[in-house]
Design a protein around this motif. Structure first.
Motif, mmCIF file in Angstrom:
data_model
loop_
_atom_site.group_PDB
_atom_site.id
_atom_site.type_symbol
_atom_site.label_atom_id
_atom_site.label_comp_id
_atom_site.label_asym_id
_atom_site.label_seq_id
_atom_site.Cartn_x
_atom_site.Cartn_y
_atom_site.Cartn_z
ATOM 1 N N ASN A 1 -5.157 15.681 -12.322
ATOM 2 C CA ASN A 1 -6.616 15.629 -12.205
ATOM 3 C C ASN A 1 -7.049 15.194 -10.811
ATOM 4 O OD1 ASN A 1 -7.019 16.451 -14.838
ATOM 5 N ND2 ASN A 1 -7.086 14.374 -15.652
ATOM 6 N N PHE A 2 -6.284 14.271 -10.228
ATOM 7 C CA PHE A 2 -6.590 13.838 -8.861
ATOM 8 C C PHE A 2 -6.425 15.008 -7.892
ATOM 9 C CE2 PHE A 2 -5.072 12.144 -4.759
ATOM 10 C CZ PHE A 2 -6.184 11.381 -4.406
ATOM 11 N N GLY A 3 -5.347 15.778 -8.067
ATOM 12 C CA GLY A 3 -5.135 16.941 -7.215
ATOM 13 C C GLY A 3 -6.223 17.976 -7.385
ATOM 14 N N ALA A 4 -6.671 18.176 -8.638
ATOM 15 C CA ALA A 4 -7.761 19.127 -8.878
ATOM 16 C C ALA A 4 -9.041 18.660 -8.203
ATOM 17 C CB ALA A 4 -7.986 19.287 -10.382
ATOM 18 N N GLY A 5 -9.265 17.342 -8.187
ATOM 19 C CA GLY A 5 -10.436 16.804 -7.506
ATOM 20 C C GLY A 5 -10.377 17.035 -6.003
ATOM 21 N N LEU A 6 -9.181 16.858 -5.430
ATOM 22 C CA LEU A 6 -9.018 17.120 -3.993
ATOM 23 C C LEU A 6 -9.278 18.594 -3.683
ATOM 24 C CD1 LEU A 6 -5.836 15.030 -3.049
ATOM 25 C CD2 LEU A 6 -8.228 14.473 -2.602
ATOM 26 N N ASP A 7 -8.810 19.474 -4.561
ATOM 27 C CA ASP A 7 -9.055 20.906 -4.360
ATOM 28 C C ASP A 7 -10.548 21.209 -4.421
ATOM 29 O OD1 ASP A 7 -6.382 21.506 -4.065
ATOM 30 O OD2 ASP A 7 -6.079 21.924 -6.193
ATOM 31 N N ALA A 8 -11.228 20.604 -5.385
ATOM 32 C CA ALA A 8 -12.665 20.861 -5.533
ATOM 33 C C ALA A 8 -13.444 20.377 -4.322
ATOM 34 C CB ALA A 8 -13.190 20.184 -6.796
ATOM 35 N N LEU A 9 -12.962 19.295 -3.702
ATOM 36 C CA LEU A 9 -13.633 18.732 -2.531
ATOM 37 C C LEU A 9 -13.064 19.276 -1.222
ATOM 38 C CD1 LEU A 9 -13.827 15.008 -3.717
ATOM 39 C CD2 LEU A 9 -15.702 16.658 -3.647
ATOM 40 N N ASP A 10 -12.113 20.216 -1.339
ATOM 41 C CA ASP A 10 -11.450 20.786 -0.162
ATOM 42 C C ASP A 10 -10.863 19.674 0.702
ATOM 43 O OD1 ASP A 10 -10.527 22.790 1.472
ATOM 44 O OD2 ASP A 10 -12.378 22.935 2.654
ATOM 45 N N TRP B 1 -5.953 -13.837 -7.177
ATOM 46 C CA TRP B 1 -5.398 -13.706 -5.834
ATOM 47 C C TRP B 1 -4.700 -12.358 -5.645
ATOM 48 C CZ3 TRP B 1 -6.175 -16.454 -1.582
ATOM 49 C CH2 TRP B 1 -6.672 -17.754 -1.680
ATOM 50 N N LEU B 2 -4.127 -11.837 -6.720
ATOM 51 C CA LEU B 2 -3.389 -10.579 -6.624
ATOM 52 C C LEU B 2 -4.261 -9.356 -6.859
ATOM 53 C CD1 LEU B 2 -0.239 -11.527 -8.766
ATOM 54 C CD2 LEU B 2 -0.421 -11.574 -6.281
ATOM 55 N N ALA B 3 -5.526 -9.567 -7.247
ATOM 56 C CA ALA B 3 -6.366 -8.484 -7.769
ATOM 57 C C ALA B 3 -6.426 -7.276 -6.843
ATOM 58 C CB ALA B 3 -7.772 -9.005 -8.058
ATOM 59 N N VAL B 4 -6.724 -7.482 -5.573
ATOM 60 C CA VAL B 4 -6.895 -6.354 -4.657
ATOM 61 C C VAL B 4 -5.596 -5.552 -4.554
ATOM 62 C CG1 VAL B 4 -7.352 -5.678 -2.275
ATOM 63 C CG2 VAL B 4 -8.739 -7.457 -3.345
ATOM 64 N N GLY B 5 -4.479 -6.258 -4.415
ATOM 65 C CA GLY B 5 -3.203 -5.563 -4.308
ATOM 66 C C GLY B 5 -2.834 -4.816 -5.572
ATOM 67 N N LEU B 6 -3.094 -5.403 -6.743
ATOM 68 C CA LEU B 6 -2.761 -4.743 -8.000
ATOM 69 C C LEU B 6 -3.633 -3.516 -8.223
ATOM 70 C CD1 LEU B 6 -2.215 -7.814 -10.371
ATOM 71 C CD2 LEU B 6 -0.488 -6.418 -9.205
ATOM 72 N N LEU B 7 -4.921 -3.621 -7.868
ATOM 73 C CA LEU B 7 -5.804 -2.463 -7.994
ATOM 74 C C LEU B 7 -5.346 -1.337 -7.066
ATOM 75 C CD1 LEU B 7 -9.291 -4.217 -8.208
ATOM 76 C CD2 LEU B 7 -8.095 -3.015 -10.040
ATOM 77 N N PHE B 8 -4.890 -1.711 -5.886
ATOM 78 C CA PHE B 8 -4.378 -0.709 -4.944
ATOM 79 C C PHE B 8 -3.149 -0.009 -5.527
ATOM 80 C CE2 PHE B 8 -1.069 0.111 -1.772
ATOM 81 C CZ PHE B 8 -1.683 1.115 -1.035
ATOM 82 N N LEU B 9 -2.222 -0.781 -6.093
ATOM 83 C CA LEU B 9 -1.022 -0.175 -6.672
ATOM 84 C C LEU B 9 -1.372 0.735 -7.843
ATOM 85 C CD1 LEU B 9 1.525 -3.150 -6.654
ATOM 86 C CD2 LEU B 9 1.406 -1.221 -5.083
ATOM 87 N N ALA B 10 -2.339 0.318 -8.666
ATOM 88 C CA ALA B 10 -2.743 1.151 -9.793
ATOM 89 C C ALA B 10 -3.333 2.465 -9.308
ATOM 90 C CB ALA B 10 -3.750 0.399 -10.666
ATOM 91 N N ALA B 11 -4.225 2.397 -8.323
ATOM 92 C CA ALA B 11 -4.900 3.601 -7.830
ATOM 93 C C ALA B 11 -3.908 4.559 -7.164
ATOM 94 C CB ALA B 11 -6.009 3.215 -6.856
ATOM 95 N N THR B 12 -3.070 4.039 -6.279
ATOM 96 C CA THR B 12 -2.127 4.909 -5.577
ATOM 97 C C THR B 12 -1.042 5.425 -6.520
ATOM 98 O OG1 THR B 12 -0.938 2.917 -4.849
ATOM 99 C CG2 THR B 12 -2.515 3.900 -3.306
ATOM 100 N N GLY B 13 -0.632 4.612 -7.483
ATOM 101 C CA GLY B 13 0.359 5.076 -8.443
ATOM 102 C C GLY B 13 -0.153 6.220 -9.294
ATOM 103 N N LEU B 14 -1.434 6.157 -9.649
ATOM 104 C CA LEU B 14 -2.010 7.216 -10.476
ATOM 105 C C LEU B 14 -2.121 8.537 -9.725
ATOM 106 C CD1 LEU B 14 -4.835 5.266 -12.346
ATOM 107 C CD2 LEU B 14 -2.834 6.357 -13.387
ATOM 108 N N THR B 15 -2.205 8.487 -8.391
ATOM 109 C CA THR B 15 -2.392 9.730 -7.640
ATOM 110 C C THR B 15 -1.202 10.670 -7.778
ATOM 111 O OG1 THR B 15 -1.509 8.754 -5.603
ATOM 112 C CG2 THR B 15 -3.906 8.634 -5.946
ATOM 113 N N TRP B 16 -0.004 10.146 -8.028
ATOM 114 C CA TRP B 16 1.122 11.055 -8.219
ATOM 115 C C TRP B 16 1.768 10.891 -9.607
ATOM 116 C CZ3 TRP B 16 2.235 7.274 -4.234
ATOM 117 C CH2 TRP B 16 3.232 6.384 -4.532
#
Length: 478
Positions: A248-257, A226-241
């Motif tokens: 690496n996420f920032g470098a990917g954004l730079d590469a994709l402009d 039941w929590l899966a979608v929310g936990l995956l969201f927290l993991a993904a957004t937490g990793l971005t900063w």
């Protein structure tokens, strides 16, 4: 004392080639062992993240309680005093530092006049002014606009007030959370008998099971699903900063402009700035003597006429060759994050950046961060995050309870906790699975370095433990 141990139930397999059965057993055994060790070793980090995140969900209310005198006014007037007058009052109360930004008050919110002070590093001093009377309500040390109570709780959640070293805890939690979620879903699916009612059984614990590991496992797995979608969201957004995966996420954004675009502050006919001055004009020492506070009212009026409604933040120009900027700072849905550059002397908007024109990844990143912080949907967002944190705590407790319930209890086989799943399941995985899986794991470990390092540590621990047990078994047999 009778044993309460329950061995994993096995469903008679459907007729299938021996190789297929072995491959399924190999995949299942390998996944079970990874899920077990990851759960045991990473769960403490998840507990800390859940508890600190739960505390962070109530920051808007905590701010009102702790800093309400500075943030709000009791009596709301009809007309606000000119910003120039409010800035002058703030300057009298805080004569040091350079004016960095001004956020006009609206409704019961005070006006925030922010000053850069070199001795504070990345912190600033914010003076809070009653927009209707011009009275200074107080001064706080802020961090990117956050009050001390929010900054304290944010640091607690991100790094436990341990600085750079502490950030590893949160990155470990975010790096492994998605592995635990996906692995748990697959393992729970494999346990369900094929046929009608399989999906229904997935989302509910087996209440008919007698007390013990089976019932605990049902609550653990069904709640996790039941929590899966929310936990995956927290993991993904937490990793971005996070520290390493975030880079690496920032470098990917730079590469994709796909970085968040910044509005150009270069005035027509002026040379482009050679540093960041054009984007952060308020950060220069000595600037306070060159800014005309009266220009703030003109800049705000021009921005309002350009369609920037709602809460905004005004940043003074760095020098005579750059423009002022006005940015919407409404983080609740629907968000308002448009920006304009304004030349107060000419009375014109010289550049514009609208949220609707941002790259898609930049939009999603911004929305994801606001939702992770509990701001995007207001109190509903806070309630959902609190429910996720409480649910994660329950799932973790049930996981450790299963470990304890599976312990041997016979007099001649007592143990404090249950044994780990059998080793060597990877030998049953088909060759093509290893050929494809190993490069994928290496790639993920490169993108998420903390995940890669901790995975290697788990493998080393597993090898050492296995070697020690083999040696003990041989010594006993001898």
């Amino acid at each position: 004392m009778t044993s309460t141990v329950e061995r994993p139930e096995s469903t008679p397999p459907a007729p299938a080639p021996a190789a297929t059965s072995g491959a399924r057993a190999g995949w299942g055994g390998l996944l079970l062992r990874i899920h077990f060790y990851a759960g045991i070793l990473v769960a403490p980090f998840l507990v800390v993240a859940a508890l600190t995140g739960l505390a962070y969900t109530v920051t808007p209310q905590m701010e009102r309680i702790v800093h309400g005198e500075q943030l709000t006014v009791d009596k709301v007037g009809n007309d606000a005093r000119p910003l120039a007058e409010q800035i002058a009052a703030a300057r009298i109360a805080h004569p040091d530092g350079a004016l960095a930004s001004v956020a006009p008050g609206d409704g019961d919110a005070t006006t925030r006049v922010v000053f850069d002070v070199a001795a504070l590093g990345d912190r600033q001093h914010t003076v809070y002014v009653d927009p209707y009377t011009g009275e200074v309500k107080g001064t706080l040390t802020t961090w990117f606009g956050s009050t001390p109570v929010t900054t304290w709780l944010d640091d607690l959640h991100r790094n436990l007030h341990l600085g750079v070293v502490g950030r590893y805890y949160s990155e470990i939690a975010a790096s492994w959370l998605w592995v635990l979620v996906f692995g748990g879903i697959v393992l729970w699916w494999r346990r369900q008998r094929p046929g009608a009612g399989r999906v229904r059984r997935l989302f509910g614990p087996d209440l008919a099971a007698r007390r013990g590991v089976r019932r605990t496992r049902g609550w653990h797995a069904a709640t996790g699903l039941w929590l899966a979608v929310g936990l995956l969201f927290l993991a993904a957004t937490g990793l971005t900063w996070s520290r390493h995966a975030g880079e690496n996420f920032g470098a990917g954004l730079d590469a994709l402009d796909s970085r968040t675009p910044e509005v150009s502050t270069v005035l027509p006919g002026a040379a482009a700035p050679t540093d960041d001055a054009g984007h952060h004009g308020g950060g220069h020492s000595g600037q306070a003597t060159t800014i005309d506070p009266a220009a703030t009212d003109r800049v705000l009026a021009i921005a309002r006429s350009a369609g920037l409604d709602g809460p905004v933040e005004i940043t003074p120009a760095a020098d005579a060759h750059t423009a002022w900027t006005v940015t919407q700072v409404d983080d609740t849905w629907p968000v308002r994050k448009d920006s304009v550059a304004v030349d107060p002397a000419a009375g014109t908007v010289t550049a514009r950046s609208d949220f609707g024109s941002w790259p898609l990844l930049a939009q999603l990143s911004s929305l994801g961060i606001q939702a992770h912080m509990g701001l995007l949907f207001g109190p509903i967002n806070q309630i959902l995050l609190a429910a996720l944190a409480l649910g994660l705590l329950c799932v973790t407790v049930w996981g450790y309870r299963m470990w304890w319930q599976r312990r041997p209890t016979r007099t001649d086989r007592r143990a404090p906790v249950g044994t780990a799943p059998e080793r060597g399941a990877w030998r049953l995985v088909p060759g093509w699975g290893l050929v494809l899986g190993v490069p994928v794991v290496i790639a993920v470990g490169w993108v998420l370095p903390v995940f890669g390092v901790t995975l290697l540590a788990f493998l080393a621990l597993d090898l050492v433990t296995g070697a020690w047990r083999t040696r003990q078994a041989r010594a006993t047999a001898g």
